[in-house]
Design a protein around this motif. Structure first.
Motif, mmCIF file in Angstrom:
data_model
loop_
_atom_site.group_PDB
_atom_site.id
_atom_site.type_symbol
_atom_site.label_atom_id
_atom_site.label_comp_id
_atom_site.label_asym_id
_atom_site.label_seq_id
_atom_site.Cartn_x
_atom_site.Cartn_y
_atom_site.Cartn_z
ATOM 1 N N GLN A 51 0.882 -1.154 0.000
ATOM 2 C CA GLN A 51 0.000 0.000 0.000
ATOM 3 C C GLN A 51 0.919 1.204 0.000
ATOM 4 O O GLN A 51 1.607 1.479 0.989
ATOM 5 C CB GLN A 51 -0.908 -0.004 1.238
ATOM 6 C CG GLN A 51 -1.517 1.338 1.608
ATOM 7 C CD GLN A 51 -2.602 1.799 0.653
ATOM 8 O OE1 GLN A 51 -3.128 1.015 -0.118
ATOM 9 N NE2 GLN A 51 -2.931 3.072 0.703
ATOM 10 N N THR A 52 1.014 1.906 -1.141
ATOM 11 C CA THR A 52 1.948 3.020 -1.236
ATOM 12 C C THR A 52 1.266 4.296 -0.756
ATOM 13 O O THR A 52 0.373 4.823 -1.406
ATOM 14 C CB THR A 52 2.447 3.186 -2.683
ATOM 15 O OG1 THR A 52 3.028 1.940 -3.107
ATOM 16 C CG2 THR A 52 3.497 4.269 -2.765
ATOM 17 N N GLY A 53 1.688 4.759 0.396
ATOM 18 C CA GLY A 53 1.037 5.896 1.047
ATOM 19 C C GLY A 53 -0.025 5.410 2.004
ATOM 20 O O GLY A 53 -0.618 4.342 1.817
ATOM 21 N N THR A 247 6.409 4.237 1.723
ATOM 22 C CA THR A 247 6.415 5.658 1.396
ATOM 23 C C THR A 247 6.930 5.929 -0.007
ATOM 24 O O THR A 247 6.767 7.033 -0.504
ATOM 25 C CB THR A 247 7.261 6.448 2.412
ATOM 26 O OG1 THR A 247 8.592 5.906 2.426
ATOM 27 C CG2 THR A 247 6.653 6.357 3.808
ATOM 28 N N ASP A 248 7.570 4.936 -0.657
ATOM 29 C CA ASP A 248 8.022 5.152 -2.028
ATOM 30 C C ASP A 248 8.072 3.818 -2.764
ATOM 31 O O ASP A 248 8.203 2.758 -2.160
ATOM 32 C CB ASP A 248 9.387 5.837 -2.082
ATOM 33 C CG ASP A 248 10.510 4.942 -1.576
ATOM 34 O OD1 ASP A 248 11.088 4.204 -2.388
ATOM 35 O OD2 ASP A 248 10.790 4.985 -0.362
ATOM 36 N N GLU A 249 7.949 3.915 -4.108
ATOM 37 C CA GLU A 249 7.837 2.711 -4.920
ATOM 38 C C GLU A 249 9.138 1.933 -5.025
ATOM 39 O O GLU A 249 9.117 0.711 -5.195
ATOM 40 C CB GLU A 249 7.334 3.064 -6.322
ATOM 41 C CG GLU A 249 5.860 3.398 -6.399
ATOM 42 C CD GLU A 249 5.613 4.901 -6.351
ATOM 43 O OE1 GLU A 249 6.559 5.644 -6.025
ATOM 44 O OE2 GLU A 249 4.477 5.321 -6.634
ATOM 45 N N ALA A 264 3.551 -6.516 -6.129
ATOM 46 C CA ALA A 264 3.926 -5.102 -5.996
ATOM 47 C C ALA A 264 3.013 -4.321 -6.929
ATOM 48 O O ALA A 264 3.185 -4.334 -8.148
ATOM 49 C CB ALA A 264 5.396 -4.896 -6.354
ATOM 50 N N PHE A 265 2.019 -3.672 -6.363
ATOM 51 C CA PHE A 265 1.017 -2.967 -7.150
ATOM 52 C C PHE A 265 1.498 -1.581 -7.577
ATOM 53 O O PHE A 265 2.123 -0.849 -6.818
ATOM 54 C CB PHE A 265 -0.277 -2.805 -6.364
ATOM 55 C CG PHE A 265 -1.122 -4.045 -6.318
ATOM 56 C CD1 PHE A 265 -1.741 -4.528 -7.465
ATOM 57 C CD2 PHE A 265 -1.302 -4.741 -5.131
ATOM 58 C CE1 PHE A 265 -2.527 -5.663 -7.431
ATOM 59 C CE2 PHE A 265 -2.085 -5.877 -5.086
ATOM 60 C CZ PHE A 265 -2.698 -6.344 -6.243
ATOM 61 N N ARG A 266 1.144 -1.209 -8.805
ATOM 62 C CA ARG A 266 1.252 0.133 -9.355
ATOM 63 C C ARG A 266 2.667 0.709 -9.261
ATOM 64 O O ARG A 266 2.868 1.827 -8.775
ATOM 65 C CB ARG A 266 0.224 1.061 -8.693
ATOM 66 C CG ARG A 266 -1.204 0.506 -8.733
ATOM 67 C CD ARG A 266 -1.709 0.391 -10.159
ATOM 68 N NE ARG A 266 -2.381 -0.852 -10.405
ATOM 69 C CZ ARG A 266 -3.691 -1.047 -10.531
ATOM 70 N NH1 ARG A 266 -4.501 -0.045 -10.422
ATOM 71 N NH2 ARG A 266 -4.184 -2.236 -10.804
ATOM 72 N N LEU A 267 3.628 -0.052 -9.755
ATOM 73 C CA LEU A 267 4.996 0.445 -9.798
ATOM 74 C C LEU A 267 5.196 1.354 -11.003
ATOM 75 O O LEU A 267 4.615 1.123 -12.063
ATOM 76 C CB LEU A 267 5.992 -0.716 -9.892
ATOM 77 C CG LEU A 267 6.158 -1.596 -8.659
ATOM 78 C CD1 LEU A 267 7.243 -2.634 -8.913
ATOM 79 C CD2 LEU A 267 6.495 -0.777 -7.423
ATOM 80 N N PRO A 268 6.047 2.374 -10.880
ATOM 81 C CA PRO A 268 6.438 3.152 -12.065
ATOM 82 C C PRO A 268 7.323 2.291 -12.961
ATOM 83 O O PRO A 268 7.933 1.313 -12.519
ATOM 84 C CB PRO A 268 7.189 4.339 -11.474
ATOM 85 C CG PRO A 268 7.672 3.861 -10.140
ATOM 86 C CD PRO A 268 6.662 2.878 -9.651
ATOM 87 N N GLY A 269 7.426 2.685 -14.225
ATOM 88 C CA GLY A 269 8.187 1.896 -15.183
ATOM 89 C C GLY A 269 9.625 1.668 -14.766
ATOM 90 O O GLY A 269 10.185 0.587 -14.984
#
Length: 525
Positions: A51-53, A247-249, A264-269
């Motif tokens: 859960q990011t954030g 707190t960070d991806e 790992a959900f919704r990682l940046p590229g």
């Protein structure tokens, strides 16, 4: 009557139901990923996810879903209907009838029998009415942040409880834009609201129930053994879902690599590329964009904003930031939307043209233009800064904490630029435009041109598949380029990295929120 087109009446009866770099089939809601096992699903196990954030339960949830709260409608809360595979054909979820009158001024909704909340209370018309009331006036319930779904809720001028399951709604005029509103209206009990706002309990109808929430640490969920869709979906299969707060991806990616997470959900590229052969992709909806506040004297001339639109190197952003998982685009519409325009998938990058437009406008500035953004957007913002300074616009990027950014944005308090995401909840064009606080009037950029006003006034009154609607889509897409207030930087996709242990990630809903189908997710022994 079988389920009809989303833009028409939805009748009785549920619908029948390396690389990951190929976009999902338009309108399928499917994921792109390595083939999953042919092993039969099994019950048991604890799924470990990120859960990011931290959660923001006092920001209008469950009727306004801020990004930090996105996992909650995946697991806990449900709307009356959802878009599973096709925006023209919503799936009946909590109802077995969702039917408009012939003139589109009334809607009859009938709840499915036997649906209960997690606390055992039956789902009633009063719960639906409360959910609507909250979205119209959240301040009455102690919540000061709301989103523009409330604008559509205000079009409901009458409602009637016909019996213990059936409701009839009356609208202010013929409406073709309300299906999307009900597809994003997560149903909640009024009696449960105080505990939700305090972070003590969440009371929904979904496949999993809140077990424990420790702010800043994590959230755990346990299965709802009375889930109304168990016979259809098979699940819930998992004994527990544990969402660890990060707190960070980059830390999320590191934890996945260390096998501390199953997903790992919704990682940046930039982080997802490390696991390219494990990436699953949801259908894209909306995008990351640069907002331009048109009331700012330095940005008031549309030629200045056109210059900014043409100055952005979207292909570079797609390759360097997005790692090529999604192609570059200048539009918000996904391929499966009736408003999709292939022309807007072209680069729209011409620095010489941008410089010429600035010269024609006589552009000058007495200070750098501020670009507030959150951590996730930083790589794209740095490219935008470089692109704009190359044509003569000085900027000052400003990293902002997510909660502060969201609150300031919703209060329409940014004065120059802002970089935000636009994951509009409903890809049906009318609902997408009228539900979105970046487009609907009033919007954050203060764009209130007569052309936009006229498009928004008409778009919900016509058949979304008819010629009148198609002409309105063409007008909106022209306005997008000719009088821009938003410049898309990259498509809003969803990159999830899934371990071999986690199974069932071969379906994503279009709505809600590019959600994986947790009713079918399970773990290998």
């Amino acid at each position: 009557m079988a389920g009809a087109a989303a833009f028409g009446a939805v009748g009785c009866g549920d619908d029948d139901d390396e690389s990951g770099s190929t976009p999902p089939t338009a309108g399928t809601g499917g994921a792109t990923a390595p083939a999953t096992t042919t092993q039969a699903p099994r019950k048991g196990g604890t799924l470990r996810m990120n859960q990011t954030g931290d959660l923001q339960l006092n920001a209008g949830y469950p009727f306004v879903v801020a990004p930090p709260n996105r996992i909650l409608p995946w697991l806990v809360h449900e709307p009356l209907i959802r878009y599973r595979k096709d925006v023209r054909n919503p799936e009946l979820l909590l109802v077995d009838q969702f039917e408009y009158s012939a003139d589109r001024t009334k809607l009859t909704v009938r709840l499915k029998p036997g649906v209960t909340f997690h606390d055992g209370a039956p789902l009633t018309p009063e719960d639906v009415f409360f959910s609507i009331d909250f979205s119209v006036n959240p301040k009455a319930y102690g919540v000061t942040v709301s989103g523009t779904p409330s604008q559509l809720a205000k079009s409901i001028t009458g409602r009637k409880k016909v019996d213990d399951r059936t409701m009839e709604f009356t609208f202010d005029r013929p409406r073709w834009d309300m299906t999307g509103y009900f597809a994003t209206l997560n149903i909640h009990r009024e009696a449960s609201l105080p505990k939700m706002l305090a972070g003590e309990a969440l009371n929904g109808t979904g496949p999993y129930m809140l077990e424990k929430y420790t702010p800043g640490v994590g959230i755990s969920f346990v299965p709802n053994r009375n889930w109304h869709l168990s016979a259809q979906e098979g699940g819930p299969y998992l004994d527990r879902v544990e969402a660890r707060i990060f707190t960070d991806e980059t830390a999320v990616a590191t934890a996945f690599e260390a096998k501390e997470l199953d997903v790992a959900f919704r990682l940046p590229g930039a982080d997802a590329r490390r696991f390219r052969d494990r990436v699953r992709k949801a259908p894209r909806i909306g995008g990351l964009f640069l907002g331009m506040v048109v009331k700012n004297p330095m940005l008031a001339d549309r030629r200045v904003r056109q210059a900014i639109f043409w100055a952005i190197d979207r292909e570079r952003i797609a390759k360097e930031v997005g790692e090529g998982f999604y192609p570059a685009t200048a539009q918000i519409w996904p391929e499966y939307s009736p408003a999709y325009d292939p022309e807007l998938d072209k680069p729209y990058y011409d620095p010489a043209k941008a410089k010429s437009l600035l010269q024609q406008a006589g552009f000058s500035q007495d200070r750098p233009l501020e670009i507030p953004y959150t951590q996730r957007s930083e790589a794209s913002v740095l490219i935008v800064k470089e692109n704009l300074e190359a044509i003569g616009i000085k900027t000052a990027p400003k990293l902002t904490e997510t909660a502060v950014f969201i609150n300031t944005l919703r209060q329409r308090q940014y004065g120059d630029f802002y970089v935000a995401g636009m994951n509009f909840s409903d890809p049906a064009p009318a609902s997408a435009l009228l539900n979105n606080f970046n487009i609907a009037i009033p919007n954050q950029a203060y764009q209130e041109s007569p052309e936009l006003k006229e498009i928004l006034a008409k778009i919900g009154t016509v058949d979304p598949l008819g010629e009148e609607a198609k002409e309105l889509y063409r007008r909106f897409n022209r306005l997008w380029v000719e009088d821009p207030w938003i410049a898309v930087l990259e498509p809003s996709g969803a990159l999830d990295v899934v371990s071999d242990r986690a199974q069932g990630f071969d379906e994503y809903f279009i709505v809600p929120l590019q959600a994986p189908n947790f009713g079918r997710i399970w773990l290998k022994a």
